[in-house]
Design a protein around this motif. Structure first.
Motif, PDB file in Angstrom:
ATOM      1  N   PHE A 226      -7.133  29.541 -10.348  1.00  0.00           N
ATOM      2  CA  PHE A 226      -5.648  29.817 -10.223  1.00  0.00           C
ATOM      3  C   PHE A 226      -5.143  30.457 -10.224  1.00  0.00           C
ATOM      4  N   CYS A 227      -4.822  30.457 -11.846  1.00  0.00           N
ATOM      5  CA  CYS A 227      -4.606  31.979 -12.528  1.00  0.00           C
ATOM      6  C   CYS A 227      -5.174  32.932 -11.427  1.00  0.00           C
ATOM      7  N   TRP A 228      -6.392  33.031 -11.439  1.00  0.00           N
ATOM      8  CA  TRP A 228      -6.622  34.129 -10.327  1.00  0.00           C
ATOM      9  C   TRP A 228      -5.795  35.215  -9.475  1.00  0.00           C
ATOM     10  N   PHE A 229      -5.275  33.899  -8.899  1.00  0.00           N
ATOM     11  CA  PHE A 229      -3.954  34.066  -8.256  1.00  0.00           C
ATOM     12  C   PHE A 229      -2.936  34.763  -8.763  1.00  0.00           C
ATOM     13  N   ASP A 230      -2.711  34.735 -10.238  1.00  0.00           N
ATOM     14  CA  ASP A 230      -1.368  35.165 -11.119  1.00  0.00           C
ATOM     15  C   ASP A 230      -1.732  36.750 -11.064  1.00  0.00           C
TER      16      ASP A 230
ATOM     17  N   GLU B 190      -5.271  41.986 -12.314  1.00  0.00           N
ATOM     18  CA  GLU B 190      -6.021  43.149 -13.134  1.00  0.00           C
ATOM     19  C   GLU B 190      -5.695  44.687 -12.845  1.00  0.00           C
ATOM     20  N   GLU B 191      -5.762  45.072 -13.320  1.00  0.00           N
ATOM     21  CA  GLU B 191      -6.536  46.882 -13.579  1.00  0.00           C
ATOM     22  C   GLU B 191      -7.407  47.395 -13.175  1.00  0.00           C
ATOM     23  N   THR B 192      -8.788  46.655 -13.400  1.00  0.00           N
ATOM     24  CA  THR B 192      -9.877  46.298 -12.799  1.00  0.00           C
ATOM     25  C   THR B 192     -10.084  45.026 -11.829  1.00  0.00           C
ATOM     26  N   GLU B 193     -11.294  45.142 -10.628  1.00  0.00           N
ATOM     27  CA  GLU B 193     -11.170  44.560  -9.897  1.00  0.00           C
ATOM     28  C   GLU B 193     -11.780  43.626 -10.968  1.00  0.00           C
ATOM     29  N   SER B 194     -12.173  42.150 -10.493  1.00  0.00           N
ATOM     30  CA  SER B 194     -12.440  41.341 -11.373  1.00  0.00           C
ATOM     31  C   SER B 194     -13.363  41.110 -10.828  1.00  0.00           C
ATOM     32  N   PRO B 195     -14.769  40.379 -11.474  1.00  0.00           N
ATOM     33  CA  PRO B 195     -15.808  39.842 -11.640  1.00  0.00           C
ATOM     34  C   PRO B 195     -15.349  38.619 -10.576  1.00  0.00           C
ATOM     35  N   ILE B 196     -14.912  37.615 -10.950  1.00  0.00           N
ATOM     36  CA  ILE B 196     -14.519  36.784  -9.361  1.00  0.00           C
ATOM     37  C   ILE B 196     -14.685  37.277  -8.175  1.00  0.00           C
ATOM     38  N   GLY B 197     -13.948  38.078  -7.513  1.00  0.00           N
ATOM     39  CA  GLY B 197     -13.904  38.677  -6.198  1.00  0.00           C
ATOM     40  C   GLY B 197     -15.203  39.988  -6.190  1.00  0.00           C
ATOM     41  N   ASP B 198     -15.587  40.007  -7.197  1.00  0.00           N
ATOM     42  CA  ASP B 198     -17.197  40.467  -6.564  1.00  0.00           C
ATOM     43  C   ASP B 198     -18.324  39.620  -6.848  1.00  0.00           C
TER      44      ASP B 198
ATOM     45  N   THR C  13      -1.224  39.985  -4.623  1.00  0.00           N
ATOM     46  CA  THR C  13      -1.432  38.288  -4.764  1.00  0.00           C
ATOM     47  C   THR C  13      -0.110  37.832  -4.203  1.00  0.00           C
ATOM     48  N   SER C  14      -0.588  36.837  -3.484  1.00  0.00           N
ATOM     49  CA  SER C  14       0.210  35.503  -3.125  1.00  0.00           C
ATOM     50  C   SER C  14       0.879  35.029  -4.345  1.00  0.00           C
ATOM     51  N   PRO C  15       2.277  34.512  -4.108  1.00  0.00           N
ATOM     52  CA  PRO C  15       2.290  33.806  -4.607  1.00  0.00           C
ATOM     53  C   PRO C  15       2.312  32.226  -4.811  1.00  0.00           C
ATOM     54  N   ILE C  16       1.842  30.984  -5.701  1.00  0.00           N
ATOM     55  CA  ILE C  16       1.835  30.125  -4.979  1.00  0.00           C
ATOM     56  C   ILE C  16       3.006  28.799  -5.405  1.00  0.00           C
ATOM     57  N   ASN C  17       3.550  28.314  -4.678  1.00  0.00           N
ATOM     58  CA  ASN C  17       4.675  28.043  -4.374  1.00  0.00           C
ATOM     59  C   ASN C  17       3.631  26.512  -4.968  1.00  0.00           C
TER      60      ASN C  17
END
Lengths: 247, 247
Positions: free
Chosen positions: B176-180, B183-191, B136-140
């Motif tokens: 935006f927590c998603w970018f923090d 996860e070990e498993t692929e997240s539902p958000i991505g799906d 993930t990219s850190p958010i500035n």
């Protein structure tokens, strides 16, 4: 219309692009289906070879079906003796007259239960309308042998044998009821056969059902207890009286 | 070994046929993957065109994301003002250095929340080992604007506006927590983004989420109630103050 004017947007351009993307998605889907068919054809001779080999292994399909943890709940103990005569289980793609689907066919050796040599169940979808058509073969039961009738006398010589005590067997319908019913939706039995068993029958024959709860995991082959308490999963004790009495 | 001798069976022949069937299955699987890649390439220019069109529609991605009934639960009201600046959402196949997966990238117009123009999240699998690597990219974040910190002051001018009252917003994490998280498993958000939204963003933009519970089904476009009670699904009332303040 109103709504679009309100938000002052014309979405035609976007819809056109989405249509193009959708057309490619449909094209891909079609090619996938073709590819799948091509490989089904390639596999057919191997399936036939496998069928031939399995037909020589005593009680192969009985044990294989019983080792599927979900499917086995659809088989009652009275079905066992009949399924000992199941020599060929085949799963075939059907694609004709605008219909597409799967045909499950079960070929039996001469047996005291019914006259059919082969019984089948078929699920076909109309390619245009998507409508499901279910077709089954009527079973010509011998007198007093209809396993789908509750309380039918299943097998004379097996009576009183202490097999599969754990099950409240009276509550389990016969497996052969599947050939009676023309469900509106595709039945899980068909799915289990096609998606699980057909992909690796030997795995199930050996009792390696991944989805199992694990209790029977160490139930090995070759425990040929004469008559014992170990037959819960339709295990190997059936080996003794297997594979004869036919053709 | 013992077990096989006991049942007096040699399963080599059967295993060999099953190996051949499995080899064909693997070959088919590979070809399916290739075909899928081929079509992803074919679709790419169309995706790019779509991205361009969507970037011109005010609040397109905010509304689209909010109209996904499951995904919207991962977006809190404080995120809204930030997501108004989301101009490009892109989903790309990644296939390099023996890794394969998906990259979700989010491109924003100049905004008061963070300095990044683009943030991304990437799920990649090692083709050999199957191991998942999440990047993930850190958010500035700008000072005091970090939406992932609970209680962060999200947006000055929107304070007190009565939108989306129904949600117990304090309990909803920022999108935006998603970018923090890695996860070990692929997240539902991505799906959800890849399998639902990316396949037909316009459908979601219009609020036609098939999976919805149905409550909001008749929530039409163009109901531009000024400030009213109808905004639960991130509806069209955001249109009014949309699409400016950027670039």
């Amino acid at each position: 219309d109103m709504a679009e004017e309100d938000v002052d947007q014309d979405f035609t351009e976007l819809q056109e692009v989405e249509d193009k993307i959708r057309a490619l998605t449909d094209e891909l889907e079609e090619k996938m289906v073709e590819l799948d068919k091509e490989y089904s054809k390639k596999k057919r001779p191997l399936f036939d070879e496998r069928i031939k080999i399995c037909s020589k292994i005593p009680n192969f399909w009985l044990n294989t079906l019983l080792n599927h943890s979900e499917l086995q709940e659809y088989i009652n103990t009275s079905d066992y003796d009949c399924l000992r005569h199941l020599k060929i289980l085949d799963v075939q793609d059907v694609d004709q007259d605008g219909m597409q689907g799967t045909r499950y066919s079960f070929t039996f050796t001469k047996n005291p239960f019914f006259d059919n040599q082969m019984i089948f169940k078929e699920f076909k979808y109309n390619k245009e309308s998507g409508e499901l058509v279910v077709d089954t073969s009527p079973i010509n039961w011998k007198d007093g042998c209809n396993l789908t009738l509750k309380g039918a006398q299943s097998s004379k010589e097996e009576k009183g044998k202490g097999k599969r005590e754990a099950t409240e067997d009276n509550e389990v319908q016969s497996f052969f009821c599947w050939f009676d019913s023309r469900e509106e939706t595709e039945s899980p039995i068909g799915d289990w056969i096609r998606e699980d068993i057909w992909k690796d029958p030997f795995k199930y024959f050996c009792g390696d059902d991944d989805d199992e709860d694990g209790e029977e995991d160490d139930e090995g082959e070759g425990e040929e207890g004469e008559d014992g308490e170990d037959g819960e999963e339709g295990g190997e004790e059936e080996e003794e009286d297997a594979g004869e009495g036919d053709e």
